[in-house]
Design an enzyme around this catalytic site. Structure first.
Site, PDB file in Angstrom:
ATOM      1  N   ASN A  38       1.626 -29.684  -5.311  1.00 46.21           N
ATOM      2  CA  ASN A  38       2.742 -30.021  -5.949  1.00 46.21           C
ATOM      3  C   ASN A  38       4.007 -30.731  -5.022  1.00 46.21           C
ATOM      4  OD1 ASN A  38       5.694 -29.668  -6.879  1.00 46.21           O
ATOM      5  ND2 ASN A  38       5.006 -28.190  -8.357  1.00 46.21           N
ATOM      6  N   HIS A  89       9.138 -31.606  -4.078  1.00 43.04           N
ATOM      7  CA  HIS A  89      10.138 -31.621  -3.033  1.00 43.04           C
ATOM      8  C   HIS A  89      10.203 -32.920  -2.243  1.00 43.04           C
ATOM      9  CE1 HIS A  89      11.530 -27.919  -4.773  1.00 43.04           C
ATOM     10  NE2 HIS A  89      10.427 -27.237  -4.915  1.00 43.04           N
ATOM     11  N   HIS A  99       6.599 -31.493 -11.560  1.00 40.41           N
ATOM     12  CA  HIS A  99       7.361 -30.764 -12.482  1.00 40.41           C
ATOM     13  C   HIS A  99       8.443 -31.864 -12.889  1.00 40.41           C
ATOM     14  CE1 HIS A  99       9.902 -26.930 -13.613  1.00 40.41           C
ATOM     15  NE2 HIS A  99       9.830 -27.648 -14.700  1.00 40.41           N
ATOM     16  N   ARG A 140      11.808 -31.841 -14.558  1.00 41.70           N
ATOM     17  CA  ARG A 140      12.656 -30.948 -15.225  1.00 41.70           C
ATOM     18  C   ARG A 140      13.520 -31.687 -16.068  1.00 41.70           C
ATOM     19  NH1 ARG A 140      14.221 -26.126 -13.231  1.00 41.70           N
ATOM     20  NH2 ARG A 140      12.700 -24.916 -11.809  1.00 41.70           N
ATOM     21  N   ARG A 161      16.310 -33.094 -11.603  1.00 36.06           N
ATOM     22  CA  ARG A 161      16.523 -33.032 -10.241  1.00 36.06           C
ATOM     23  C   ARG A 161      15.477 -33.288  -9.188  1.00 36.06           C
ATOM     24  NH1 ARG A 161      16.324 -26.493  -9.661  1.00 36.06           N
ATOM     25  NH2 ARG A 161      17.387 -26.567 -11.834  1.00 36.06           N
ATOM     26  N   GLU A 163       3.748 -30.300 -15.063  1.00 34.79           N
ATOM     27  CA  GLU A 163       4.568 -29.229 -15.344  1.00 34.79           C
ATOM     28  C   GLU A 163       5.806 -29.624 -16.210  1.00 34.79           C
ATOM     29  OE1 GLU A 163       5.907 -26.524 -12.441  1.00 34.79           O
ATOM     30  OE2 GLU A 163       4.193 -26.505 -11.267  1.00 34.79           O
ATOM     31  N   THR A 182      11.115 -22.240 -10.608  1.00 34.80           N
ATOM     32  CA  THR A 182      10.833 -21.476 -11.742  1.00 34.80           C
ATOM     33  C   THR A 182      10.709 -19.753 -11.171  1.00 34.80           C
ATOM     34  OG1 THR A 182       9.367 -23.435 -12.077  1.00 34.80           O
ATOM     35  CG2 THR A 182       9.104 -21.554 -13.646  1.00 34.80           C
ATOM     36  N   GLU A 241      -1.796 -19.798 -15.722  1.00 35.67           N
ATOM     37  CA  GLU A 241      -1.452 -19.889 -14.265  1.00 35.67           C
ATOM     38  C   GLU A 241      -0.609 -18.496 -13.791  1.00 35.67           C
ATOM     39  OE1 GLU A 241      -0.520 -23.429 -12.449  1.00 35.67           O
ATOM     40  OE2 GLU A 241       0.615 -22.631 -10.751  1.00 35.67           O
ATOM     41  N   HIS A 254       3.091 -20.505  -6.676  1.00 33.57           N
ATOM     42  CA  HIS A 254       4.326 -20.168  -6.555  1.00 33.57           C
ATOM     43  C   HIS A 254       4.620 -19.351  -5.094  1.00 33.57           C
ATOM     44  CE1 HIS A 254       8.370 -20.874  -8.002  1.00 33.57           C
ATOM     45  NE2 HIS A 254       8.686 -19.824  -7.018  1.00 33.57           N
TER      46      HIS A 254
HETATM   47  N1  PXP Z   1       2.773 -23.541 -10.036  1.00 28.20           N
HETATM   48  C1  PXP Z   1       3.786 -23.539 -10.983  1.00 28.20           C
HETATM   49  C2  PXP Z   1       3.773 -23.563 -12.433  1.00 28.20           C
HETATM   50  C3  PXP Z   1       5.073 -23.843 -10.480  1.00 28.20           C
HETATM   51  O1  PXP Z   1       6.148 -23.984 -11.484  1.00 28.20           O
HETATM   52  C4  PXP Z   1       5.458 -23.990  -8.977  1.00 28.20           C
HETATM   53  C5  PXP Z   1       6.960 -24.196  -8.782  1.00 28.20           C
HETATM   54  O2  PXP Z   1       7.271 -25.194  -9.166  1.00 28.20           O
HETATM   55  C6  PXP Z   1       4.261 -24.070  -8.322  1.00 28.20           C
HETATM   56  C7  PXP Z   1       3.074 -23.918  -8.678  1.00 28.20           C
HETATM   57  C8  PXP Z   1       4.484 -24.142  -6.999  1.00 28.20           C
HETATM   58  O3  PXP Z   1       5.090 -23.109  -6.230  1.00 28.20           O
HETATM   59  P1  PXP Z   1       5.607 -23.583  -4.812  1.00 28.20           P
HETATM   60  O4  PXP Z   1       6.435 -24.885  -4.737  1.00 28.20           O
HETATM   61  O5  PXP Z   1       6.409 -22.466  -4.432  1.00 28.20           O
HETATM   62  O6  PXP Z   1       4.374 -23.724  -3.970  1.00 28.20           O
END
Ligand code: PXP
Length: 249
Positions: A9, A12, A45, A47, A51, A72, A103, A153, A196
């Site tokens: 992901n 960030h 993701h 949003r 953001r 996402e 999330t 998930e 997550h």
């Molecule tokens: N999976 C989903 C569905 C998420 O919403 C997120 C966070 O946006 C992640 C995985 C990844 O989480 P993290 O950034 O904490 O590794």
């Protein structure tokens, strides 16, 4: 041995870019590096408040990857329209609150299962495999199965937080929920993913859950990239996952 896929992901990277405006650091460049480092898919993701990832990122990344894109999104009409136009390989439906930092928990599928059935069937008929981001809870898993989604998930946030705090009682309870949930979901024919808050310290026990076929990891790896670079942060995660999987089969 059942392979365990790693989705990266890159939200960030966009968070850092947006802190200044402008183009740097470029999420597309991060997606390509992650692909080269052995990622099996890229997750972004989009949003409602844009953001981090913005619409132009979504279309650029979707068009520039060899590996699958996992989009996402919240289950809203606006997002459905984008997903139908884009037809990514995967869509993960997540709950979304404007005021949250991330999330914070899983979707409450039970409350919206009939609406979700139609929403999901449109996306899956359009070629995207849909997963639902849920807590490892029996009723949520059964409701997710009812919606027709091909995957779920599990939100691993509570487990990872317990590991980080050194609260081993809570960690072992959360881990047990993940094992029981994964067994139930797999018995219903669902693909089981997890994500997550996963770090090098919390990934091993999650990777040992045999029914889980994919992990999605973002924040920790992007943070770690500041110190060791993105490719190395991903390769190290891949190595720990592979070692965990080898021991348990
Ligand atoms: N999976 C989903 C569905 C998420 O919403 C997120 C966070 O946006 C992640 C995985 C990844 O989480 P993290 O950034 O904490 O590794």
């Amino acid at each position: 041995m059942r392979p365990l896929k790693l989705g990266i992901n890159i939200d960030h990277v966009a968070t850092i870019r947006n802190a200044r405006g402008g183009l740097h650091p470029d999420p597309m460049r991060a997606a390509i590096l992650a692909q080269e480092a052995g990622a099996d898919s890229i997750t972004i993701h989009l949003r409602e408040d844009r953001r981090h990832i913005i619409d132009s990122d979504v279309f650029e990344i979707a068009g520039g990857l060899v590996i699958p894109l996992n989009l996402e999104m919240a289950a809203t009409d606006e997002m459905k329209e984008i997903a139908l136009k884009l037809a990514p390989e995967a869509v993960c439906l997540v709950p979304e609150k404007r005021e949250e930092k991330t999330t914070e928990g899983g979707l409450n599928v039970i409350d919206v299962q009939d609406n979700l059935r139609e929403f999901i069937s449109e996306l899956q008929d359009n070629g995207s495999r849909v997963s639902l981001f849920i807590e490892p809870n029996e009723m949520q898993i059964k409701a997710a199965h009812y919606t027709g989604a091909r995957a779920i998930e599990f939100h691993t946030g509570r487990y990872c937080e317990a590991v980080e705090k050194g609260d081993y009682t809570a960690a072992s309870e959360c881990l047990s929920d993940l094992h029981i949930g994964a067994r139930l979901a797999a018995s219903l024919g669902l693909d089981v993913h997890a994500g997550h808050g996963i770090t090098y310290d919390s990934v091993t026990e999650i990777a040992r859950i045999p029914e889980i076929s994919e992990l999605n990891i973002g924040h920790f790896l992007v943070g770690e990239a500041i110190f060791i670079g993105l490719k190395d942060s991903i390769s190290k995660m891949r190595q720990i996952m592979d070692d965990a999987r080898r021991v348990s089969f």
